[in-house]
Design an enzyme around this catalytic site. Structure first.
Site, short mmCIF file in Angstrom:
data_model
loop_
_atom_site.label_atom_id
_atom_site.label_comp_id
_atom_site.label_asym_id
_atom_site.label_seq_id
_atom_site.Cartn_x
_atom_site.Cartn_y
_atom_site.Cartn_z
N VAL A 174 6.55 -5.98 6.59
CA VAL A 174 5.51 -4.98 6.35
C VAL A 174 4.37 -5.08 7.38
O VAL A 174 3.56 -4.18 7.49
CB VAL A 174 4.93 -5.10 4.91
CG1 VAL A 174 5.99 -4.75 3.88
CG2 VAL A 174 4.35 -6.48 4.63
N GLY A 233 10.30 -0.01 8.57
CA GLY A 233 9.54 1.20 8.23
C GLY A 233 9.03 1.26 6.79
O GLY A 233 8.09 1.99 6.50
N GLY A 234 9.65 0.51 5.89
CA GLY A 234 9.18 0.48 4.50
C GLY A 234 8.04 -0.50 4.41
O GLY A 234 8.26 -1.71 4.40
N ASP A 235 6.80 0.00 4.40
CA ASP A 235 5.69 -0.94 4.53
C ASP A 235 4.45 -0.56 3.74
O ASP A 235 3.35 -0.99 4.03
CB ASP A 235 5.33 -1.13 6.02
CG ASP A 235 4.89 0.17 6.67
OD1 ASP A 235 4.97 1.23 6.01
OD2 ASP A 235 4.46 0.14 7.83
N LYS A 293 -7.78 -5.93 11.46
CA LYS A 293 -7.27 -4.71 12.09
C LYS A 293 -7.44 -3.55 11.12
O LYS A 293 -7.24 -3.73 9.92
CB LYS A 293 -5.79 -4.88 12.44
CG LYS A 293 -5.16 -3.61 13.06
CD LYS A 293 -3.77 -3.88 13.59
CE LYS A 293 -2.73 -3.81 12.52
NZ LYS A 293 -1.36 -4.03 13.06
N GLU A 296 -5.44 1.12 6.04
CA GLU A 296 -5.38 -0.30 5.65
C GLU A 296 -6.29 -1.16 6.51
O GLU A 296 -6.49 -0.88 7.70
CB GLU A 296 -3.94 -0.81 5.80
CG GLU A 296 -2.99 -0.11 4.87
CD GLU A 296 -1.52 -0.27 5.24
OE1 GLU A 296 -0.68 -0.22 4.32
OE2 GLU A 296 -1.20 -0.44 6.43
N1 LIG Z 1 6.49 -3.56 9.47
C1 LIG Z 1 5.57 -3.42 10.39
O1 LIG Z 1 4.94 -4.39 10.79
C2 LIG Z 1 5.32 -2.07 10.98
C3 LIG Z 1 4.53 -1.94 12.12
C4 LIG Z 1 4.36 -0.68 12.70
C5 LIG Z 1 4.94 0.42 12.10
N2 LIG Z 1 5.68 0.26 10.96
C6 LIG Z 1 6.31 1.40 10.31
O2 LIG Z 1 7.40 1.77 11.13
C7 LIG Z 1 7.67 3.16 10.95
C8 LIG Z 1 7.86 3.82 12.28
O3 LIG Z 1 6.63 3.86 12.96
P1 LIG Z 1 6.49 4.71 14.31
O4 LIG Z 1 5.15 4.41 14.84
O5 LIG Z 1 7.68 4.48 15.16
O6 LIG Z 1 6.53 6.18 13.69
P2 LIG Z 1 7.04 7.53 14.39
O7 LIG Z 1 6.60 8.64 13.52
O8 LIG Z 1 6.65 7.54 15.81
O9 LIG Z 1 8.64 7.39 14.32
C9 LIG Z 1 9.36 7.45 13.13
C10 LIG Z 1 10.66 8.19 13.40
O10 LIG Z 1 11.48 8.14 12.23
C11 LIG Z 1 12.22 9.36 12.19
N3 LIG Z 1 12.77 9.51 10.84
C12 LIG Z 1 12.13 9.80 9.68
N4 LIG Z 1 13.00 9.80 8.65
C13 LIG Z 1 14.22 9.48 9.18
C14 LIG Z 1 15.50 9.29 8.62
N5 LIG Z 1 15.74 9.43 7.31
N6 LIG Z 1 16.54 8.96 9.45
C15 LIG Z 1 16.33 8.81 10.79
N7 LIG Z 1 15.11 8.98 11.37
C16 LIG Z 1 14.08 9.30 10.57
C17 LIG Z 1 11.20 10.41 12.61
O11 LIG Z 1 11.81 11.60 13.05
C18 LIG Z 1 10.46 9.67 13.73
O12 LIG Z 1 10.98 9.97 15.00
C19 LIG Z 1 6.50 3.72 10.13
O13 LIG Z 1 6.93 3.90 8.80
C20 LIG Z 1 5.45 2.64 10.20
O14 LIG Z 1 4.63 2.59 9.06
C21 LIG Z 1 5.88 -0.95 10.40
#
Ligand SMILES: NC(=O)c1ccc[n+]([C@@H]2O[C@H](COP(=O)([O-])OP(=O)(O)OC[C@H]3O[C@@H](n4cnc5c(N)ncnc54)[C@H](O)[C@@H]3O)[C@@H](O)[C@H]2O)c1
Length: 342
Positions: free
Chosen positions: A299, A227-229, A71, A58
């Site tokens: 998001v 995480g839903g993004d 970014k 993105e």
């Molecule tokens: N909204 C925002 O602004 C924003 C910003 C950054 C990241 N994110 C999103 O946040 C999420 C997490 O990012 P991250 O960098 O921490 O990723 P990451 O991979 O380091 O951590 C995600 C964790 O979720 C766990 N997981 C997956 N499915 C699961 C479930 N059903 N139940 C419990 N745990 C589960 C995984 O084992 C992992 O440890 C990503 O989806 C990312 O796209 C959103």
């Protein structure tokens, strides 16, 4: 002449250790509020996304009258299986008057910080004032940042956490074991969520997953759905949305990428109560009563990156951190570009 400041990961680490992590988060919260309050001054678009096998790439541009930022960020949920991060990012700050770039920065840490700070703002405006139990589902890279930032806006006494990966839970526990709150490791998401005042989901899986079930969500709870993004990637059982007051950062982007993507656009318009800037300016109230279920459907938007890049620029000047490099040609005669090569 026209040198660009480069903020490497090492430079950023040094900058934050000079300033302190807590002070950085507090300053960032203030800066975000200031910038969200002048929402209409920004030229914004929903971010263009390229969906590829295993992930998404993105680009996130925005500008006001002085600065333009963008970014580059990805999300590849299976990257940790090959010892790579799920989310990495880099970004740039340019002057609007000349178009010249002035800073290029690491943005993996900055993304975690700005996401956490924006979530803290939403939590402060939407969660019950007496919230003291925080539930974190997904203890990956973002999770400690989110926990620390939420603790700045509510007196959190207990953090209940769950991840499908035991090692991610070990890491979370190690990183936060000296915190003033009690840490409770849970056997499943239901245990982590039941009885919590604030639920924060930050899992990574490119699918519509019911990380949180409707039955587990009691009146009065505030949910940060982080995480839903992206398209086809959500975390909440759909029926939770219809019971809740939903706040998004930027409707036009969230309707494509957030939990609300599961409504059609007209339904989503009806369902979404506000954009975050409306709560920040006080145009709308975040919570009306102790029984409301509130959702911050985040998001991540370019304005948050703009704010943190401007804060980093200011602090890098204050502490004299970052390397100056020519990434544009240093010419005496602007028409004599070939002189760089002959
Ligand atoms: N909204 C925002 O602004 C924003 C910003 C950054 C990241 N994110 C999103 O946040 C999420 C997490 O990012 P991250 O960098 O921490 O990723 P990451 O991979 O380091 O951590 C995600 C964790 O979720 C766990 N997981 C997956 N499915 C699961 C479930 N059903 N139940 C419990 N745990 C589960 C995984 O084992 C992992 O440890 C990503 O989806 C990312 O796209 C959103």
């Amino acid at each position: 002449m026209n040198k660009m400041k480069i903020i490497s990961t090492e430079a950023l680490t040094e900058l934050i250790s000079h300033h302190s992590l807590e002070r950085f988060l507090r300053d960032l919260i203030d800066k975000l509020k200031e910038d969200f309050s002048r929402w209409q001054e920004f030229n914004k678009i929903p971010r263009p996304a390229m969906h590829v096998s295993g992930g998404v790439l993105e680009l996130m541009p925005i500008c006001d009258k002085d600065y333009y930022t963008f970014k580059y960020v990805n999300c590849h949920p299976k990257n940790p299986e090959i010892n790579l991060m799920t989310v990495v990012a880099t970004g740039q700050l340019s002057r609007v008057d000349t178009g010249y770039p002035i800073m290029f920065s690491e943005m993996t840490i900055l993304t975690a910080l700005r996401t956490a700070a924006a979530t803290a703002i939403a939590t402060d405006l939407m969660a019950r004032k007496n919230s003291s139990i925080l539930s974190i589902i997904g203890t990956g890279a973002q999770s400690e940042f989110l926990t620390k930032a939420i603790c700045l806006v509510r007196e959190i006494k207990e953090v209940r956490y769950f991840d499908i990966d035991d090692k991610a839970m070990d890491k979370f526990n190690t990183n936060l074991k000296d915190s003033p709150f009690k840490l409770v490791r849970c056997a499943d998401a239901k245990e982590a969520v039941l009885g919590a005042d604030i639920i924060t989901t930050c899992t990574a899986c490119k699918a519509h997953v019911d990380v949180i079930k409707n039955d587990w969500v009691k009146p009065g709870v505030h949910i940060n759905a982080i995480g839903g993004d992206t398209v086809g990637k959500t975390e909440l059982e759909f029926s939770i949305l219809s019971r809740s007051k939903i706040v998004v950062e930027y409707f036009d982007q969230c309707v494509i990428e957030g939990e609300i993507q599961r409504f059609n656009k007209e339904e989503a318009k009806d369902k979404v109560y506000a954009e975050l800037h409306e709560l920040i300016t006080g145009t709308k109230s975040g919570r009306d009563g102790d029984d409301e279920i509130t959702i911050y459907d985040a998001v991540g938007i370019a304005l948050e990156d703009y704010s943190i890049l401007l804060l980093v620029k200011e602090l890098s000047e204050r502490y004299n951190i970052g390397q100056e490099l020519n990434l544009t040609p240093p010419l005496n005669n602007p028409k004599n570009l070939i002189s760089m090569l002959i």
